[in-house]
Design an enzyme around this catalytic site. Structure first.
Site, PDB file in Angstrom:
ATOM      1  N   ASP A 157       0.824  -1.213   0.000  1.00  0.00           N
ATOM      2  CA  ASP A 157       0.000   0.000   0.000  1.00  0.00           C
ATOM      3  C   ASP A 157       0.860   1.266   0.000  1.00  0.00           C
ATOM      4  OD1 ASP A 157      -2.437   1.331   0.024  1.00  0.00           O
ATOM      5  OD2 ASP A 157      -3.256   0.168   1.688  1.00  0.00           O
ATOM      6  N   ASP A 215     -10.358   3.341  -3.234  1.00  0.00           N
ATOM      7  CA  ASP A 215     -11.013   2.143  -2.699  1.00  0.00           C
ATOM      8  C   ASP A 215     -12.443   1.970  -3.212  1.00  0.00           C
ATOM      9  OD1 ASP A 215      -8.696   1.932  -1.345  1.00  0.00           O
ATOM     10  OD2 ASP A 215      -9.584   1.913   0.664  1.00  0.00           O
TER      11      ASP A 215
HETATM   12  C1  GLA Z   1      -5.989   1.297   1.611  1.00  0.00           C
HETATM   13  C2  GLA Z   1      -6.174   0.259   0.495  1.00  0.00           C
HETATM   14  C3  GLA Z   1      -7.283  -0.693   0.887  1.00  0.00           C
HETATM   15  C4  GLA Z   1      -6.959  -1.379   2.198  1.00  0.00           C
HETATM   16  C5  GLA Z   1      -6.719  -0.328   3.273  1.00  0.00           C
HETATM   17  C6  GLA Z   1      -6.197  -0.944   4.559  1.00  0.00           C
HETATM   18  O1  GLA Z   1      -7.087   2.129   1.723  1.00  0.00           O
HETATM   19  O2  GLA Z   1      -6.458   0.905  -0.714  1.00  0.00           O
HETATM   20  O3  GLA Z   1      -7.480  -1.659  -0.135  1.00  0.00           O
HETATM   21  O4  GLA Z   1      -5.822  -2.190   2.026  1.00  0.00           O
HETATM   22  O5  GLA Z   1      -5.757   0.631   2.841  1.00  0.00           O
HETATM   23  O6  GLA Z   1      -5.977   0.021   5.551  1.00  0.00           O
END
Ligand code: GLA
Length: 402
Positions: A168, A223
């Site tokens: 990430d 997301d």
């Molecule tokens: C980010 C990623 C998500 C998830 C969260 C976890 O937002 O894009 O897919 O992994 O972090 O905190």
């Protein structure tokens, strides 16, 4: 003469000295060896399939949840259909590293440790995925990121038997993502275990243009949410980058929401269909231990999965859109073509696809297979095909020229 790794280190050094430096194409090309090594090991030849904890559980995970999900992947038949990665997302580690600087599993929720979990998952014929971050802490802020610890963490993951790393992009030092993701990519290469590298940079710096040289998939958007408008807008953004995808390197429009309850079955069927033809990773994001029959019927549609896993690996794209009525299409192996007629509007409507727009000669006869109905529409259709499509639903066909 400098080795690929040596020249990479030099690049990293220069980048550290001059933080704004951009990596040029030749540096990235040197790294393609790793992606080739993964491909030769059979990693990500087709889009990865499995389950990920985040969409349903967020930080509420523990080893029991992961183990029982692995059991359910097998007992529901999902594993046999190809869903083999069991991926732990954020929140699996202690807030602080140990005295040697190593990451450690959170003792209250993962008391047996990640190695034991990997062993368990492997005995089921499945693979284990884990999560870290190209920054100082992960997005949840509950555990450390891997920035500055890339080699140590990659070695740890390899020693634990991890098969997949989602990496990430939160809480970093402001340096360009190419630089930080390259560091982990090299670290994985040095750790010498074929670990699928899933780059999660949310599409900010056009990762389709560079991430395929560092890893196997890259997020193209922020997301996903368990909502129709999220699915449609993500599909449109992911569509832009289609030509960059192929075996070993996939656009990632984020994990599936099928089964999480925020959309209708038709909407979930459309979500799954479009993800499948876009050659997206198919990572289930619901609690499969309690998934309904209808949810499983979507996720277990072998004909749709076969389209996603087709060896040609070409991402279908949107050909046409008018008043919410869309035609998506893409080539499959053995001269076949997949078509999705997608009705995003609020009313039932006919959608037509013409042979010319999908690259067929108008007089070419094709066998039309409806992969949701599991039946042949016709063994010989020419010129065009029209279907009446319910609101927010889609028709998905495989055309085989005869
Ligand atoms: C980010 C990623 C998500 C998830 C969260 C976890 O937002 O894009 O897919 O992994 O972090 O905190």
């Amino acid at each position: 003469m400098m080795t690929g790794i040596g020249s990479g280190l030099l690049v990293l050094f220069l980048c550290v000295v001059k933080t704004a430096c951009a990596l040029n194409a030749s540096h990235l090309r040197g790294h393609e060896d790793y992606v080739q090594f993964l491909l030769a090991s059979g990693v990500a030849r087709t889009p990865p399939m499995g389950w990920n904890s985040w969409n349903h559980f967020q930080c509420g995970i523990d080893e029991w949840t992961v183990k029982s999900t692995a059991d359910a992947l097998v007992s529901t038949g999902l594993a046999a259909l190809g869903y083999k990665y069991v991926n732990i997302d954020d929140c699996w580690a202690e807030r602080n590293r140990d005295q040697m600087g190593n990451l450690r599993a959170k003792s209250s929720t993962f008391p047996s440790g990640i190695k034991a979990l990997a062993n368990y998952v492997h005995t089921k014929g499945l693979k284990l995925g884990i999560y870290s971050d190209a920054g100082y802490s992960t997005c949840s802020k509950t555990m450390p990121g891997s920035l500055g610890h890339e080699d140590q963490d990659a070695r740890t993951f390899a020693a634990w038997g991890v098969d997949y790393l989602k990496y990430d992009n939160c809480y970093h030092d402001g340096s360009i993502p190419q630089q930080r993701f390259l560091r982990m990519s090299y670290a994985l290469q040095r750790a010498k275990r074929p670990i699928l590298f899933s780059i999660c940079e949310w599409g900010e710096e056009n990762p389709a243009k560079w991430a395929g040289q560092l890893g196997n998939s890259w997020r193209t958007t922020g997301d996903i949410k368990d909502r129709w408008d999220s699915v449609t807008s993500i599909a449109d953004i992911n569509n832009i980058w289609g030509r960059f995808a192929g075996p070993g390197r996939w656009n990632d429009p984020d994990m599936l929401e099928v089964g999480n309850g925020g959309m209708t079955l038709e909407e979930y069927r459309s979500h799954f269909s479009i993800w499948a033809v876009m050659k997206a990773p198919l990572l289930i994001g619901c609690d499969i231990r309690s998934a309904s029959r209808e949810t499983l019927a979507i996720l277990r549609n072998k004909e749709v999965i076969d389209v996603n896993q087709d060896p040609l690996g070409v991402q279908a794209r949107k050909l046409r859109s008018k008043a919410g009525l869309e035609v998506w299409a893409g080539p499959l192996s053995r001269r076949r073509v997949v078509i999705v007629l997608w009705n995003r509007s609020g009313v039932r409507a006919p959608i037509t696809v013409g042979w010319r727009e999908i690259g067929l000669s108008p007089s070419q006869a094709v066998i039309v297979r409806d992969v949701w109905k599991h039946s042949f529409v016709s063994k010989s259709v020419r010129f065009h095909l029209t279907a009446l499509v319910a609101p927010h639903a889609c028709k998905m066909y495989v055309f085989t020229p005869v």
